[in-house]
Structures are given as C-alpha cells and as structure tokens.
Scaffold this active site. Structure first.
Site, PDB file in Angstrom:
ATOM      1  N   HIS A 109      -1.001   1.081  -2.535  1.00 30.67           N
ATOM      2  CA  HIS A 109       0.426   1.062  -2.245  1.00 30.67           C
ATOM      3  C   HIS A 109       0.869  -0.078  -1.324  1.00 30.67           C
ATOM      4  CE1 HIS A 109       0.042   2.486   1.916  1.00 30.67           C
ATOM      5  NE2 HIS A 109      -1.031   3.118   1.452  1.00 30.67           N
ATOM      6  N   HIS A 118      -6.184 -14.648  -8.172  1.00 29.34           N
ATOM      7  CA  HIS A 118      -7.138 -14.087  -9.133  1.00 29.34           C
ATOM      8  C   HIS A 118      -7.944 -13.026  -8.401  1.00 29.34           C
ATOM      9  CE1 HIS A 118     -10.416 -14.786 -12.408  1.00 29.34           C
ATOM     10  NE2 HIS A 118     -10.247 -13.524 -12.129  1.00 29.34           N
TER      11      HIS A 118
END
Length: 181
Positions: A109, A118
């Site tokens: 979250h 990446h």
C-alpha cells in the site's frame, strides 16, 4: 521490431516474425498498420526513450497487466507499464510511466514507483516505499516500509533494504550497504 534485425536471417520470437529494426516503427505508423506500441527493453533509459518517441508520433502506449496479476482498483498506473504474472499490487500504489514489474513481485500500500523503474522477479516492497526514476530493484530483494530509494539506484539480488538509499548508487547485502557505483 528489434535493433538486432538482420534481413539475411529470418528470425521469429515466440512465433512472431521480426520484420525490421526499431526505426521501422515510424514507417509502420504512417501506413496505418498499428496504432499501439509497447517497448519491452530491459535498459530503462532505452525503454523510456523509445516509449516517449513512439508516443510523440501518435502511437498509443498501453499498460499491460498479466491476467494472473492482482492489482488493487485504487492503484494509479501510467502508460507503458508492464506487470508480469503473479504480481500483487496493493491499494493506493502509484506506478509511473514505462515501469516493469516482473514475475511474482509484491508492492504494498501507498508505495510510489517512478518512471522507468524495473522491479525484478520476486522482489517485495512493504508499504509506503518510494523508488526513484530508472532504479532497478534486484531479484528476490526486500524493502521494509517507508524506505526511500533514490534515482538511478541498483539494489542487488536478495538485498534487504532497511535504510534510505541516495541517488546513483549500488546497494547490496543483508542488510543492504551502499557500494561505490
């Protein structure tokens, strides 16, 4: 399209014929053949360069989410992002342009993943983590909650990040320690 294209050698990739190098994308767009483009190049600078270039000439740049990935409906995901199989993206995560979230990653979250990042397979990011532009989060690494990782950072494979990481460094180990990059 692939810059390693050689017209003397017909080459297929997973059943798809390679028809030319990346510059052919301009000709194809003008011919009205394709209107969407995705760039799957590991190097973030090259990936972002091509995504922006293709967008500037009119290609639509979709986001691609594997059907086995779970993404909270409260997430914000920008174009050009690819989310691979079995990844889980929790509530209120913000994902920037041209991000790769590889296989079986977990992003908890309120995290923020900036442009060109990446995240390698199996990486785990706890809540409210922020990852700066063009950084690489190594395979199997773990980042504890509320950590800030700078721009152009490489987090080594299997690292455990327990402290904030400045821009332009390599951090590796358990716990992750900064090495000169």
């Amino acid at each position: 399209l692939d810059d390693k294209f050689n017209p003397k050698n017909e080459f297929n990739f997973q059943g798809l014929k390679i028809i030319g190098d990346l510059d052919l994308s301009f000709e194809i767009f003008d011919q009205n053949i394709y209107k969407e483009a995705i760039v799957a190049i590991g190097d973030s600078n090259t990936r972002i360069y091509w995504l922006k270039k293709l967008k500037s000439i009119g290609y639509k740049i979709p986001k691609i989410i594997h059907p086995s990935a779970w993404v909270s409906p409260s997430c914000s995901i920008k174009e050009g992002t690819v989310i691979f199989a079995q990844s889980v993206i929790q509530s209120e995560v913000k994902i920037g342009f041209g991000v790769i979230i590889n296989t079986a990653c977990s992003i908890d979250h309120d995290s923020i993943i900036h442009e060109g990042v990446h995240i390698c397979p199996g990486a785990r990011l706890a809540g409210a983590v922020e990852v700066g532009q063009h950084s690489i989060i190594g395979i199997g690494s773990t980042i504890i909650k509320e950590i800030k990782i700078g721009k152009n950072v490489i987090i080594g494979a299997g690292a455990a990040v327990v402290n904030n990481i400045d821009d332009n460094v390599l951090a590796m180990g358990v716990p992750a320690k900064v090495k000169l990059n």
